[in-house]
Design a protein around this motif. Sequence first.
Motif, PDB file in Angstrom:
ATOM      1  N   SER A 201      18.397  64.160  31.112  1.00  0.00           N
ATOM      2  CA  SER A 201      17.430  63.373  31.853  1.00  0.00           C
ATOM      3  C   SER A 201      16.200  63.907  32.438  1.00  0.00           C
ATOM      4  O   SER A 201      15.015  63.696  32.431  1.00  0.00           O
ATOM      5  N   GLY A 202      16.436  65.302  32.872  1.00  0.00           N
ATOM      6  CA  GLY A 202      15.453  65.857  33.386  1.00  0.00           C
ATOM      7  C   GLY A 202      14.014  66.242  32.190  1.00  0.00           C
ATOM      8  O   GLY A 202      13.248  66.789  32.831  1.00  0.00           O
ATOM      9  N   LEU A 203      14.667  66.648  31.074  1.00  0.00           N
ATOM     10  CA  LEU A 203      13.430  66.562  30.151  1.00  0.00           C
ATOM     11  C   LEU A 203      12.414  65.267  30.154  1.00  0.00           C
ATOM     12  O   LEU A 203      11.297  65.676  29.605  1.00  0.00           O
ATOM     13  N   PHE A 204      12.756  64.401  30.673  1.00  0.00           N
ATOM     14  CA  PHE A 204      12.112  63.126  30.310  1.00  0.00           C
ATOM     15  C   PHE A 204      11.328  62.898  31.791  1.00  0.00           C
ATOM     16  O   PHE A 204      10.942  61.668  32.021  1.00  0.00           O
ATOM     17  N   ALA A 205      11.003  64.030  32.624  1.00  0.00           N
ATOM     18  CA  ALA A 205      10.288  63.636  33.488  1.00  0.00           C
ATOM     19  C   ALA A 205       8.756  63.400  33.665  1.00  0.00           C
ATOM     20  O   ALA A 205       8.301  63.898  32.334  1.00  0.00           O
ATOM     21  N   PRO A 206       8.084  63.112  34.473  1.00  0.00           N
ATOM     22  CA  PRO A 206       6.446  62.906  34.195  1.00  0.00           C
ATOM     23  C   PRO A 206       5.734  63.939  33.801  1.00  0.00           C
ATOM     24  O   PRO A 206       6.055  65.200  34.034  1.00  0.00           O
ATOM     25  N   GLY A 207       4.966  63.683  32.615  1.00  0.00           N
ATOM     26  CA  GLY A 207       4.293  64.852  32.028  1.00  0.00           C
ATOM     27  C   GLY A 207       5.052  65.591  30.898  1.00  0.00           C
ATOM     28  O   GLY A 207       4.602  66.351  30.225  1.00  0.00           O
ATOM     29  N   HIS A 208       6.019  64.726  30.505  1.00  0.00           N
ATOM     30  CA  HIS A 208       6.777  65.332  29.213  1.00  0.00           C
ATOM     31  C   HIS A 208       6.090  65.049  28.188  1.00  0.00           C
ATOM     32  O   HIS A 208       5.160  64.396  27.960  1.00  0.00           O
ATOM     33  N   SER A 209       6.445  66.127  26.863  1.00  0.00           N
ATOM     34  CA  SER A 209       5.547  66.054  25.752  1.00  0.00           C
ATOM     35  C   SER A 209       6.122  64.804  25.019  1.00  0.00           C
ATOM     36  O   SER A 209       6.738  64.140  24.954  1.00  0.00           O
ATOM     37  N   GLU A 210       4.696  64.218  24.310  1.00  0.00           N
ATOM     38  CA  GLU A 210       4.981  63.133  23.701  1.00  0.00           C
ATOM     39  C   GLU A 210       5.650  63.264  22.240  1.00  0.00           C
ATOM     40  O   GLU A 210       6.125  62.483  21.724  1.00  0.00           O
ATOM     41  N   TRP A 211       5.919  64.570  22.220  1.00  0.00           N
ATOM     42  CA  TRP A 211       6.881  64.953  20.835  1.00  0.00           C
ATOM     43  C   TRP A 211       8.215  64.482  21.227  1.00  0.00           C
ATOM     44  O   TRP A 211       9.334  64.578  20.380  1.00  0.00           O
ATOM     45  N   LEU A 212       8.672  64.330  22.365  1.00  0.00           N
ATOM     46  CA  LEU A 212       9.981  64.191  22.830  1.00  0.00           C
ATOM     47  C   LEU A 212      10.193  62.459  22.859  1.00  0.00           C
ATOM     48  O   LEU A 212       9.794  61.943  23.614  1.00  0.00           O
TER      49      LEU A 212
ATOM     50  N   TYR B 262      12.056  59.440  35.713  1.00  0.00           N
ATOM     51  CA  TYR B 262      11.522  59.422  34.562  1.00  0.00           C
ATOM     52  C   TYR B 262      10.087  59.284  34.466  1.00  0.00           C
ATOM     53  O   TYR B 262       9.436  58.293  35.416  1.00  0.00           O
ATOM     54  N   GLY B 263       9.498  59.669  33.578  1.00  0.00           N
ATOM     55  CA  GLY B 263       7.946  59.271  33.342  1.00  0.00           C
ATOM     56  C   GLY B 263       7.325  59.865  32.272  1.00  0.00           C
ATOM     57  O   GLY B 263       8.002  60.684  31.512  1.00  0.00           O
ATOM     58  N   GLY B 264       6.126  59.537  31.962  1.00  0.00           N
ATOM     59  CA  GLY B 264       5.396  60.228  30.564  1.00  0.00           C
ATOM     60  C   GLY B 264       5.428  59.298  29.611  1.00  0.00           C
ATOM     61  O   GLY B 264       5.644  58.057  29.925  1.00  0.00           O
ATOM     62  N   PRO B 265       5.264  59.574  28.500  1.00  0.00           N
ATOM     63  CA  PRO B 265       5.587  58.864  27.168  1.00  0.00           C
ATOM     64  C   PRO B 265       6.464  58.060  26.915  1.00  0.00           C
ATOM     65  O   PRO B 265       7.632  58.699  27.375  1.00  0.00           O
ATOM     66  N   SER B 266       6.383  57.037  26.717  1.00  0.00           N
ATOM     67  CA  SER B 266       7.899  56.092  26.481  1.00  0.00           C
ATOM     68  C   SER B 266       8.889  56.817  25.402  1.00  0.00           C
ATOM     69  O   SER B 266       8.281  57.106  24.288  1.00  0.00           O
TER      70      SER B 266
ATOM     71  N   GLY C 262      23.995  61.658  34.188  1.00  0.00           N
ATOM     72  CA  GLY C 262      23.244  60.625  35.110  1.00  0.00           C
ATOM     73  C   GLY C 262      21.922  61.290  35.210  1.00  0.00           C
ATOM     74  O   GLY C 262      21.383  61.870  34.160  1.00  0.00           O
ATOM     75  N   GLY C 263      21.169  60.999  36.062  1.00  0.00           N
ATOM     76  CA  GLY C 263      19.892  61.364  36.490  1.00  0.00           C
ATOM     77  C   GLY C 263      19.493  62.556  37.243  1.00  0.00           C
ATOM     78  O   GLY C 263      20.597  62.836  38.134  1.00  0.00           O
ATOM     79  N   MET C 264      18.629  63.524  36.933  1.00  0.00           N
ATOM     80  CA  MET C 264      18.325  64.666  37.635  1.00  0.00           C
ATOM     81  C   MET C 264      18.114  64.182  39.225  1.00  0.00           C
ATOM     82  O   MET C 264      16.928  63.210  39.362  1.00  0.00           O
ATOM     83  N   PRO C 265      18.821  64.705  40.121  1.00  0.00           N
ATOM     84  CA  PRO C 265      18.654  64.369  41.665  1.00  0.00           C
ATOM     85  C   PRO C 265      17.173  64.495  42.182  1.00  0.00           C
ATOM     86  O   PRO C 265      16.754  65.571  41.839  1.00  0.00           O
TER      87      PRO C 265
END
Length: 319
Positions: A189-200, A216-220, A209-212
């Motif tokens: 979940s922490g990898l899908f934080a705002p600003g994550h690469s669009e390659w993910l 979630y943010g960035g590219p869909s 669960g989600g990182m406390p």
Amino acid sequence: MRVHPLVAGLTALLLPIALTVGGWAVAASAPTALPGAAPDRTYAVGVRTLDLGRGTARPLPVTVWYPARSAAPAGTGTPTLVPDAQMAPGRFPVVLFSHGLHSLPEMHAPLTTRWAAAGFVVAAPAYPHTRARTPQFDRADIRRQPADAWRALDELGLLNQRTGDRFAGHLALTRIGAAGHSAGGYTTSGLFAPGHSEWLRGGIVLAGGGMPGASYGGPSAPLLFLHGDADRVVPLSRGREAYQRVPWPKAFVTLPGRGHGDFLTPGRPDFDRTVLLTTNFLRWTLYGDPDALATLRTAVREGPFLSPDGTGWSGGASS
């Protein structure tokens, strides 16, 4: 196996049209495919260990399973493992797999090797302070693990460009997936934080669960959650709470009667279902495979995995 009744479930994830889930619209068109279709064969699996650590303070061995060029037969059950084999011809998407507390990558080989046999390169770090037998266990280090995961992906990118390396030219690093179990699900979940690469492009959270404190943010990127409703380690409610915060196409699959990781063990109920759903999810999100999307749609409409209306079991009693 049932879908959380408050959501449209896999139907919302799989239909390539705009749908409304929880009051907001999502669209789940299949991503553009790699040149050529997703593999239609089962590969033998090569395995390689890389040392990607930053000295003794933060060791990071990474186990990599990958489609192998091998004369060894590749069956439909447990994949044939070939240590340090040459890679099969072609370019393959990469899946970053994260283990849970007091665990190791090899403990998840029954699942990760099946993904590799289906045409994915699966890289699994042994995280320095949460892995089994670490001399300095630190639960709070989970927060630093997404950075370790990105480091592993960066290093794979260098190997992909290194003349003479067996991975050179074989890694489709613009098509990355992430998956993890338990604490590894939080890392995922922490990898899908705002600003994550669009390659993910997609993620799978298994009993996590989600990182406390993180969002979630960035590219869909579509996310798939699988969670046993008898889980006494990470309660089902924590997985659902993370799921509710995902602002993209998503699905939450509840496994009735399953605990924290029994559905990841071959021969146990729901292992084959987990392999089917996760492999086709990866084939769809990373290859853009229409057949994988069709398989998931069939699972939703006809069962025996999920009911057409997303409310419960279809095609027989739950096992």
